[in-house]
Design a protein around this motif. Structure first.
Motif, mmCIF file in Angstrom:
data_model
loop_
_atom_site.group_PDB
_atom_site.id
_atom_site.type_symbol
_atom_site.label_atom_id
_atom_site.label_comp_id
_atom_site.label_asym_id
_atom_site.label_seq_id
_atom_site.Cartn_x
_atom_site.Cartn_y
_atom_site.Cartn_z
ATOM 1 N N ALA A 233 41.681 42.444 37.499
ATOM 2 C CA ALA A 233 41.082 42.935 38.746
ATOM 3 C C ALA A 233 40.963 41.828 39.782
ATOM 4 C CB ALA A 233 39.714 43.545 38.456
ATOM 5 N N VAL B 195 34.665 36.717 36.756
ATOM 6 C CA VAL B 195 35.488 36.987 35.572
ATOM 7 C C VAL B 195 34.803 36.419 34.328
ATOM 8 C CG1 VAL B 195 37.680 36.446 34.434
ATOM 9 C CG2 VAL B 195 37.667 37.120 36.856
ATOM 10 N N GLY C 288 31.870 38.501 33.182
ATOM 11 C CA GLY C 288 32.177 39.895 32.872
ATOM 12 C C GLY C 288 31.944 40.893 33.999
ATOM 13 N N ALA D 299 34.043 41.156 36.533
ATOM 14 C CA ALA D 299 35.400 41.580 36.890
ATOM 15 C C ALA D 299 36.343 41.136 35.788
ATOM 16 C CB ALA D 299 35.818 40.965 38.219
ATOM 17 N N THR D 300 37.410 41.878 35.612
ATOM 18 C CA THR D 300 38.432 41.462 34.659
ATOM 19 C C THR D 300 39.394 40.496 35.357
ATOM 20 O OG1 THR D 300 39.962 43.245 35.251
ATOM 21 C CG2 THR D 300 38.338 43.715 33.498
ATOM 22 N N GLU D 301 40.110 39.738 34.545
ATOM 23 C CA GLU D 301 41.119 38.840 35.119
ATOM 24 C C GLU D 301 42.131 39.622 35.930
ATOM 25 O OE1 GLU D 301 42.924 35.811 32.670
ATOM 26 O OE2 GLU D 301 41.068 35.587 31.521
#
Length: 124
Positions: free
Chosen positions: A96, A87, A90, A92-94
């Motif tokens: 996701a 996260v 970048g 993965a998003t929070e």
């Protein structure tokens, strides 16, 4: 209470399998350049959790079982850290990563409870 005939009957193992699956699903979206980096490290740590729960269950002593549960706890914290790094950098998003992190948190509490219960009983 359900009868336990196998490690596969353990709720903690089942939840660990779910968390490992969620980690695999999340890492599928990582770029190819991470194949041997964070993707592999996350998957290895995530699969180590249910594997160590199962291996400990299969050992002949409570002390060995507790040792493997503690190893599984370490792998769980490693998995969480890899997800949080993903996260932060970048990959993965929070949003996701939220499901896998929620599962990891719940699983950590379950494992800690199991360890406390096993430690409270007479030595093997």
């Amino acid at each position: 209470m359900d009868q336990i005939n196998s490690y596969r009957d353990l709720k903690v193992w089942q939840r660990a399998m779910d968390m490992a699956q969620s980690s695999y699903e999340l890492t599928r979206s990582y770029p190819g350049e991470e194949r041997f980096g964070l993707t592999a490290q996350t998957r290895r740590a995530a699969t180590s959790v249910p594997a160590n729960i199962a291996e400990g269950y299969g050992r002949s002593s409570k002390g060995a079982y507790l040792n493997f549960l503690r190893i599984a706890q370490g792998s769980l914290k490693e998995t969480e850290t890899h997800l949080l790094i993903a996260v932060r950098v970048g990959l993965a998003t929070e949003a996701a990563a939220a499901d896998a992190l929620r599962q990891a948190d719940e699983l950590g509490k379950m494992m800690r409870g199991l360890i406390i219960r096993l430690e409270a009983h007479a030595p093997d």
